[in-house]
Motif scaffolding. Structure first.
Motif, mmCIF file in Angstrom:
data_model
loop_
_atom_site.group_PDB
_atom_site.id
_atom_site.type_symbol
_atom_site.label_atom_id
_atom_site.label_comp_id
_atom_site.label_asym_id
_atom_site.label_seq_id
_atom_site.Cartn_x
_atom_site.Cartn_y
_atom_site.Cartn_z
ATOM 1 N N VAL A 255 0.862 -1.220 -0.093
ATOM 2 C CA VAL A 255 -0.003 0.119 -0.040
ATOM 3 C C VAL A 255 0.860 1.180 -0.183
ATOM 4 C CG1 VAL A 255 -1.702 1.352 1.575
ATOM 5 C CG2 VAL A 255 -1.965 -1.068 1.076
ATOM 6 N N ILE A 304 -8.231 -2.393 1.779
ATOM 7 C CA ILE A 304 -7.027 -1.474 1.749
ATOM 8 C C ILE A 304 -7.705 -0.096 1.283
ATOM 9 C CG2 ILE A 304 -5.512 -3.298 1.301
ATOM 10 C CD1 ILE A 304 -5.321 -2.196 -1.553
ATOM 11 N N ILE A 347 -7.071 4.677 -2.276
ATOM 12 C CA ILE A 347 -6.075 3.824 -2.795
ATOM 13 C C ILE A 347 -7.072 2.731 -3.689
ATOM 14 C CG2 ILE A 347 -4.364 1.922 -2.274
ATOM 15 C CD1 ILE A 347 -3.752 3.547 0.456
#
Length: 354
Positions: A255, A304, A347
């Protein structure tokens, strides 16, 4: 093993984002529940698992520390010490992070200051074990006051001590180690310690077989995408396990790479250099923040797309400052950040072929 009372002890530590192998971060110190740590900006437990990078004392002893064990020690000799800590960046989840096997405990063991510069500052500890009997778990074991009774991690009717430590009977130790082995099936140090303790080294019945396979393959973008799809419907206890992997494992690293180690808040404010600071050993330092705390166990909190990469200052501001969520869409977050509205792209995982 024949049942034995007061076979082990469980005691707590200040969280260390450097895995108790180096000094704590400012955030670790700020979140500590121990007054000494906050007042002196130092945590003596920060070296507890640095056995691979710091020298041992005479005869192979390595000294550790727990704020809980500095003034009151167990009356009975114990065979094993479990060390637990609360992850402030993961919704306050509490974990068993490591083990000292066959420990010796007393009020102060003195470190030899000539062995390493760290030993001049962190000069003492409250217990010690031989290096080969000290274990930092690769995957920490999540525990709650509900799970310690359900899984038999503590004696019947006991809760995790907030201001002291807990005695563990031999059956509690077997249950803890069996669960730890389930989460760390290839940890040779853990297996050796269980053999020394004359315990059955076969892990408990596997409850997470499907998730284990996914986690093992989640070191690629395709693996992360598969994990993403699976996480949303996990039960709460499985979510705890997966969330720990996200926070500390290869997913968190990827990430940070996806955002090029930049603080997304700095970037939203058009700061000229939004990248994290350069670490002494190379690479950049940046932190991961879950916008919706994982402790809520809501759908999507483990995704995420719920993670921002932030500098240490803005991470603390999220927890202590004037920050309000304005709106979350499929692709963006909107915050009121100390009176200023900002929008941040979530993201995203590149699709296959991109």
């Amino acid at each position: 093993m024949k049942y034995q009372e007061k076979f082990g002890v469980m005691a707590s530590l200040t969280w260390n984002s450097n895995h108790w192998k180096a000094e704590p971060t400012e955030e670790d110190l700020a979140y500590s529940k121990y007054d000494y740590v906050k007042d002196h900006a130092e945590a003596f437990e920060c070296l507890n698992f640095a056995t691979d990078i710091l020298p041992a004392e005479k005869e192979g002893w390595f000294i550790g520390y727990s704020p809980i064990l500095k003034n009151r020690l167990p009356l009975a000799p114990i065979q094993i010490l479990f060390l637990i800590s609360t992850d402030h960046a993961n919704g306050g989840t509490r974990y068993v992070v490591g083990i000292y096997g066959f420990p010796q405990l007393k009020f102060w063991f003195k470190r030899n200051p000539s062995l390493h510069p760290y030993y001049k500052k962190y000069h003492s500890g409250s217990f010690r074990s031989k290096v080969e009997d000290i274990i930092l778990l690769d995957t920490y074991l999540p525990i709650t006051n509900l799970s310690v009774q359900k899984e038999g991690f503590l004696p019947e009717g006991k809760q995790i001590s907030q201001q002291g430590w807990n005695y563990l009977h031999s059956d509690n130790v077997e249950n803890l180690l069996g669960y730890a082995l389930k989460l760390n099936p290839n940890h040779q140090g853990l297996i050796r310690l269980m053999q020394k303790l004359q315990l059955n080294v076969t892990p408990l019945e596997e409850e997470y077989e499907e998730e284990d396979v996914i986690l093992e393959k989640a070191d690629s973008l395709a693996g992360i995408a598969k994990l993403e799809a699976q996480m949303l419907n996990l039960t709460p206890n499985k979510k705890l396990r997966v969330s720990g992997y996200i926070e500390r494992g290869s997913i968190a690293t990827k990430v940070k790479k996806l955002t090029n180690y930049t603080c997304q808040i700095c970037k939203a404010f058009e700061v000229e250099d939004a990248k994290g600071f350069k670490k002494e050993g190379g690479g950049y330092y940046i932190e991961a923040h879950h916008v919706v705390p994982m402790a809520r166990q809501e759908k999507g909190t483990l995704s995420i797309t719920n993670i921002l990469t932030v500098c240490a200052t803005h991470h603390r501001q999220f927890h202590y400052g004037k920050v309000r969520d304005l709106e979350h869409t499929t692709d963006t977050f909107r915050f009121d950040f100390d009176g200023t509205a900002i929008e941040i792209q979530k993201i995203s995982i590149p699709k296959k072929g991109q």
